[in-house]
Design an enzyme around this catalytic site. Structure first.
Site, PDB file in Angstrom:
ATOM      1  N   GLY A  91      10.416  -3.391   4.913  1.00  0.00           N
ATOM      2  CA  GLY A  91      10.592  -2.023   5.415  1.00  0.00           C
ATOM      3  C   GLY A  91      12.084  -1.784   5.490  1.00  0.00           C
ATOM      4  N   SER A 109      15.228  -2.841   7.737  1.00  0.00           N
ATOM      5  CA  SER A 109      15.548  -3.793   8.809  1.00  0.00           C
ATOM      6  C   SER A 109      16.222  -3.137  10.010  1.00  0.00           C
ATOM      7  CB  SER A 109      16.411  -4.920   8.260  1.00  0.00           C
ATOM      8  OG  SER A 109      17.526  -4.402   7.583  1.00  0.00           O
ATOM      9  N   CYS A 115      11.388 -10.036   3.197  1.00  0.00           N
ATOM     10  CA  CYS A 115      12.356  -8.981   2.891  1.00  0.00           C
ATOM     11  C   CYS A 115      13.049  -8.468   4.158  1.00  0.00           C
ATOM     12  CB  CYS A 115      11.683  -7.884   2.094  1.00  0.00           C
ATOM     13  SG  CYS A 115      12.869  -6.966   1.122  1.00  0.00           S
ATOM     14  N   HIS A 150       8.492  -9.856  -1.878  1.00  0.00           N
ATOM     15  CA  HIS A 150       7.293  -9.340  -1.196  1.00  0.00           C
ATOM     16  C   HIS A 150       6.026 -10.057  -1.675  1.00  0.00           C
ATOM     17  CE1 HIS A 150       8.846  -5.738   0.909  1.00  0.00           C
ATOM     18  NE2 HIS A 150       9.810  -5.833   0.006  1.00  0.00           N
ATOM     19  N   GLU A 167       3.183 -10.142  -0.479  1.00  0.00           N
ATOM     20  CA  GLU A 167       1.933  -9.429  -0.171  1.00  0.00           C
ATOM     21  C   GLU A 167       1.557  -8.432  -1.267  1.00  0.00           C
ATOM     22  OE1 GLU A 167       4.824  -8.817   0.934  1.00  0.00           O
ATOM     23  OE2 GLU A 167       5.109  -6.667   1.304  1.00  0.00           O
TER      24      GLU A 167
HETATM   25  N1  GLN Z   1      17.030  -3.666   2.012  1.00  0.00           N
HETATM   26  C1  GLN Z   1      16.090  -3.375   3.045  1.00  0.00           C
HETATM   27  C2  GLN Z   1      16.723  -3.521   4.422  1.00  0.00           C
HETATM   28  O1  GLN Z   1      17.869  -3.752   4.528  1.00  0.00           O
HETATM   29  C3  GLN Z   1      14.876  -4.270   2.932  1.00  0.00           C
HETATM   30  C4  GLN Z   1      14.044  -3.853   1.763  1.00  0.00           C
HETATM   31  C5  GLN Z   1      12.617  -4.280   1.862  1.00  0.00           C
HETATM   32  O2  GLN Z   1      12.110  -4.740   2.880  1.00  0.00           O
HETATM   33  N2  GLN Z   1      11.940  -4.087   0.760  1.00  0.00           N
HETATM   34  O3  GLN Z   1      16.059  -3.393   5.402  1.00  0.00           O
END
Ligand code: GLN
Length: 197
Positions: free
Chosen positions: A52, A54, A84, A175, A177
């Site tokens: 998501g 962060s 991620c 990812h 999932e």
């Molecule tokens: N680059 C995103 C972040 O800094 C993370 C991307 C992802 O979870 N697909 O939160």
């Protein structure tokens, strides 16, 4: 097995499916609960920290009082899979003031390192503990740039770690999932007993 998916933001349903598949492959069933408030994590056997954004995830888990519960879960040696943005939030240092990192995975990360080069990409990645490579999907993925002493690197891309294990926590830049293959969930929650992809 009770699995909590941190659901303040991010891809929840896919992780719920993957953990159910991983449990089924071991003849177990997983009860999946979505975590948006404090008081739920203490009852969970395993946790999933999805991707998501962060900065948003960090703000919400601290605001809702979920952050200290995640730290206690890890301190008790219970499994976590962080993917991620989940990896960024779990790291020791995200090098971004908007991320109050939990420090449960002893790595520092560069938030959008892979993303700056290419927004998203896919790669067949050999993973320690899996007999066949894993089809990994990277979306604005963080790079892990420093790995602490107790951290095991499970996979690399271009010599950069993209999957690590630090005690009970498995964390990936990609990812797992997003494919039908639940072997990374398996690796996190049923260590030492690989099942077929
Ligand atoms: N680059 C995103 C972040 O800094 C993370 C991307 C992802 O979870 N697909 O939160």
């Amino acid at each position: 097995m009770k699995a909590g998916v941190i659901a303040v933001q991010g891809d929840v349903a896919e992780h719920a499916e993957a953990v159910r598949r991983a449990a089924a492959a071991h003849g177990e069933s997983a009860e999946v609960v979505e975590v948006r408030d404090s008081g739920i994590v203490p009852d969970c056997d395993v946790l999933l920290m999805p991707g998501g954004e962060s900065t948003t995830i960090s703000r919400l888990i601290h605001r809702e009082g979920i952050a200290p519960e995640i730290r206690e879960h890890v301190a008790a040696g219970k499994p976590v899979l962080a993917t991620c943005a989940g990896l960024i939030v779990c790291s020791r240092d995200a090098k971004d003031d908007r991320v109050d990192a939990l420090g449960v995975v002893d790595v520092s990360v560069d938030r959008n390192a892979f993303g700056r080069q290419k927004d998203s990409f896919e790669a067949k990645v050999p993973v320690e503990g899996l007999s066949e490579p894993f089809h990994a999907v990277f979306i604005r993925a963080p790079a892990i740039d420093e790995v602490g002493e107790g951290v095991e690197t499970l996979a690399t891309v271009d010599d950069r770690p993209v999957a690590v294990r630090d005690g009970p926590v498995v964390a990936t830049s990609f990812h797992p999932e997003l494919t039908e293959d639940s072997r990374i969930h398996d690796l996190a929650f049923f260590p030492g007993s690989e099942v077929e992809a």
